[in-house]
Scaffold this motif. Structure first.
Motif, short mmCIF file in Angstrom:
data_model
loop_
_atom_site.label_atom_id
_atom_site.label_comp_id
_atom_site.label_asym_id
_atom_site.label_seq_id
_atom_site.Cartn_x
_atom_site.Cartn_y
_atom_site.Cartn_z
N LYS A 192 68.62 88.68 31.41
CA LYS A 192 67.23 88.69 31.88
C LYS A 192 67.17 88.38 33.37
O LYS A 192 66.45 89.03 34.13
N LEU A 193 67.94 87.38 33.81
CA LEU A 193 67.96 87.03 35.23
C LEU A 193 68.54 88.16 36.07
O LEU A 193 68.10 88.39 37.20
N LEU A 194 69.53 88.87 35.51
CA LEU A 194 70.10 90.01 36.23
C LEU A 194 69.03 91.08 36.42
O LEU A 194 68.86 91.63 37.51
N GLU A 195 68.28 91.37 35.36
CA GLU A 195 67.23 92.39 35.44
C GLU A 195 66.16 91.97 36.46
O GLU A 195 65.67 92.79 37.24
N GLN A 196 65.79 90.70 36.47
CA GLN A 196 64.76 90.22 37.40
C GLN A 196 65.25 90.22 38.85
O GLN A 196 64.43 90.20 39.78
N SER A 197 66.57 90.23 39.03
CA SER A 197 67.13 90.19 40.39
C SER A 197 67.33 91.57 40.99
O SER A 197 67.77 91.68 42.15
N MET A 198 67.05 92.62 40.23
CA MET A 198 67.18 93.98 40.77
C MET A 198 66.25 94.14 41.98
O MET A 198 65.14 93.62 41.99
#
Length: 351
Positions: A192-198
């Motif tokens: 989830k954090l990876l997706e939000q960091s895009m």
């Protein structure tokens, strides 16, 4: 097999390297399927479904190994000044040594490994290194009249990377228990954090750079950025406990510990079920390598300070000669000359 005829069990990194050398990153000839089967059966730490996947997609297994290593190296960077410094991760199996204590350190390791695999898969897709994916098709050729920009280039297909990571990583959690619920939750936090960091990047088009029109695409974040975000989540990790249904013996969900009612943790919270051990002494079950022999900072009051890192056991002092290049000068044209400087300095290691 060694020259003297002994059979040596290969490390998982050697097996992944063998995959890479034989097959590259774009699949493998059917005639070598038997070889893939043998290698996958020898690779330690894989669940049954993961082993089956490994046999059918050795090209993806190479990328998965790269993603796991990415997560391990970031974990070691983020915790380099802590008593637990992720040293045990990456040993023996693809996912590192299994940590039997459900501490917040374990929570971080699961989240960073899950995110690392999603990051590596997404990156490999964008580079054309995997046969079943590519750029994000939903972000190609779309024009926004109001904003004056359009999707173009190769946007990272983060949804494919996340789905892939979820399907591969989460299959390890078979038996339903407090610990598996914790692992699954933390795996999802990392993704989830990876997706939000895009992040979105754009290129302007127009006369004299007027930017009357621009083309935009979505890019993966630098993984170090994600490491810092997860480290922040680690510092705020929350304790949870399992809740069971009335007719079920197995736990059905996790709730915040020491909180009245059935309040669940946030989707972005790292969670843990056990208190962290001290990590002062070596203990394989907790992933602790101990702190004996670790370098420490005599003047620091932080985690790398000798008092904290050495757990009150004291430390040894020794001298060594530090050398470096100095007084560098550029000469036209075209070379640089440097002097070698040195100084005698002190270092400290934990007893």
């Amino acid at each position: 097999i060694t020259p003297d005829g002994k059979l040596v069990k290969p490390h998982h990194r050697q097996l992944l390297a063998l995959f890479s050398n034989r097959h590259g990153l774009r699949g493998f000839p059917p005639v070598l399927a038997l070889g893939a089967s043998i290698i996958c059966n020898k690779m330690p730490g894989l669940a049954s479904q993961q082993r089956t996947f490994c046999q059918s997609r050795p090209d993806a297994m190479v990328v998965i190994g790269m993603g796991a290593q990415l997560g391990i190296e970031e974990c070691q960077y983020q915790f380099r000044h802590h008593r637990w410094n992720c040293t045990a991760l990456g040993e023996k199996t693809l996912f590192g040594q299994e940590l039997k204590v459900g501490s917040k350190e374990t929570a971080f390791s699961y989240a960073i490994l899950s995110a690392g695999i999603a990051h590596a898969i997404t990156s490999a897709c964008g580079q054309g290194n995997l046969t079943d994916c590519g750029c994000d098709q939903d972000k190609q050729g779309y024009y926004d009249q109001e904003k004056g920009w359009r999707w173009g280039g190769c946007s990272a297909d983060i949804q494919h990377g996340i789905t892939f990571s979820r399907e591969f990583v989460d299959t390890r959690e078979v038996k339903r228990s407090a610990r598996t619920l914790m692992n699954l939750h933390n795996n999802e936090v990392g993704r989830k954090l990876l997706e939000q960091s895009m992040r979105m990047e754009c290129k302007c088009h127009g006369v004299s750079g007027s930017c009357t029109m621009k083309t935009c695409w979505v890019m993966l974040p630098i993984f170090r950025e994600l490491g810092f975000n997860l480290k922040s989540k680690y510092l705020q990790a929350v304790a949870v406990e399992p809740m069971r249904g009335r007719r079920q013996r197995q736990p059905t969900f996790l709730k915040l510990k020491k909180v009245h009612g059935f309040r669940k943790p946030s989707d972005s919270d790292l969670v843990y079920v056990d208190r962290s051990p001290s990590f002062c002494e070596e203990d394989p079950s907790t992933g602790s390598m101990g702190t004996r022999g670790r370098m420490c900072n005599r003047t620091s009051a932080q985690g790398d300070g000798c008092e904290l890192l050495c757990c009150g056991r004291g430390y040894n002092t020794f001298q060594y000669m530090r050398t470096w290049q100095c007084n560098c000068k550029f000469h036209w044209c075209c070379h640089v000359t440097c002097s070698t400087c040195s100084e005698r300095t002190h270092a400290y290691t934990c007893n």
